[in-house]
Design an enzyme around this catalytic site. Sequence first.
Site, PDB file in Angstrom:
ATOM      1  N   HIS A  17      38.197  51.693  49.147  1.00  0.00           N
ATOM      2  CA  HIS A  17      38.205  51.360  47.726  1.00  0.00           C
ATOM      3  C   HIS A  17      39.575  50.833  47.313  1.00  0.00           C
ATOM      4  CE1 HIS A  17      38.356  52.711  43.366  1.00  0.00           C
ATOM      5  NE2 HIS A  17      37.279  51.941  43.403  1.00  0.00           N
ATOM      6  N   GLU A  44      36.837  47.039  49.695  1.00  0.00           N
ATOM      7  CA  GLU A  44      36.379  46.681  48.348  1.00  0.00           C
ATOM      8  C   GLU A  44      37.542  46.153  47.540  1.00  0.00           C
ATOM      9  OE1 GLU A  44      35.914  47.736  43.988  1.00  0.00           O
ATOM     10  OE2 GLU A  44      37.367  48.452  45.462  1.00  0.00           O
ATOM     11  N   ASP A  46      38.519  44.251  43.447  1.00  0.00           N
ATOM     12  CA  ASP A  46      38.148  43.725  42.135  1.00  0.00           C
ATOM     13  C   ASP A  46      38.825  42.379  41.986  1.00  0.00           C
ATOM     14  OD1 ASP A  46      36.927  46.296  40.894  1.00  0.00           O
ATOM     15  OD2 ASP A  46      38.884  46.945  41.637  1.00  0.00           O
ATOM     16  N   HIS A  59      42.610  45.105  39.322  1.00  0.00           N
ATOM     17  CA  HIS A  59      41.530  45.833  38.661  1.00  0.00           C
ATOM     18  C   HIS A  59      41.556  45.693  37.151  1.00  0.00           C
ATOM     19  CE1 HIS A  59      39.626  49.365  36.771  1.00  0.00           C
ATOM     20  NE2 HIS A  59      38.732  49.242  37.752  1.00  0.00           N
ATOM     21  N   GLU A 126      33.998  42.876  43.728  1.00  0.00           N
ATOM     22  CA  GLU A 126      33.492  43.211  42.394  1.00  0.00           C
ATOM     23  C   GLU A 126      34.058  42.249  41.364  1.00  0.00           C
ATOM     24  OE1 GLU A 126      33.629  46.618  38.909  1.00  0.00           O
ATOM     25  OE2 GLU A 126      34.040  47.234  40.985  1.00  0.00           O
TER      26      GLU A 126
END
Length: 274
Positions: A17, A44, A46, A59, A126
Amino acid sequence: MDSAGEVLDGHPFVVAHRGASADRPEHTLAAYELALREGADGVECDVRLTRDGHLVCVHDRRIDRTANGTGLVSELTLNELRQYDYGKWHGSWRADGTHGDTGLLTLEKLVELVLDFRRPVKLFIETKHPVRYGALVENKVLALLHRFGIAAPPSADLSRAVVMSFSAAAVWRIRRAAPLLPTVLLGETSRYLAGSAATTVGATAVGPSITTLRDHPELVDRAAAQGRALYCWTVDHYEDVQFCREQGVAWLATNHPGRTKDWLQNGLTEAGRD
């Protein structure tokens, strides 16, 4: 399972993450390089768009929390954002760079890192919403994935990239433009994730938090019955890792990829206790 991934020998796949973000500053090359060394099955990130149209791994809407500067990502150019360091706030930061690069990370650079690694690793991207650039974010992500030849995989299972969002409209845009690319509809509530939204937008997986999944473990079976995998975030504690394995979660996102991989393979040890 399918789509975003399959369960191997009963073990969920481990997604780092924002990289190995407990041990290195989130969304930095240092964090992702460590995650890969620690055996993460996926990473992962953002993504947000800069003022001049570049995709960067940040993020928050603002850079204030993670950079030694201030401002909105969407109002700053790539060169302006590159003036700052994104790791000084973290306890692992070293002025001599011994723990890796903590400058601004672009999505392009992260894709290169993942594809060049010695073993296959999935990249979970994301897209953040609402943002001033709207659908342009997904368009830019797809253009980048096309440039690297991974936007149209031979099948969802063999895909090297997965696109996720809390925005159903964003997931639908990806699904419509790249039908073989796996997608995850993220959500805060079981009612939303168990409802018709995932079917409507063609999501290949749903993504509850560990808190939501704890309260509604039936989400795993419901997703499976609809042909979807389940991606759970953010799973950092031993009991939650074990719970995800017992429930048949396909992918779990964690800030501690190395420790989590060890727990899944070897169980809890004294050295690995929280």
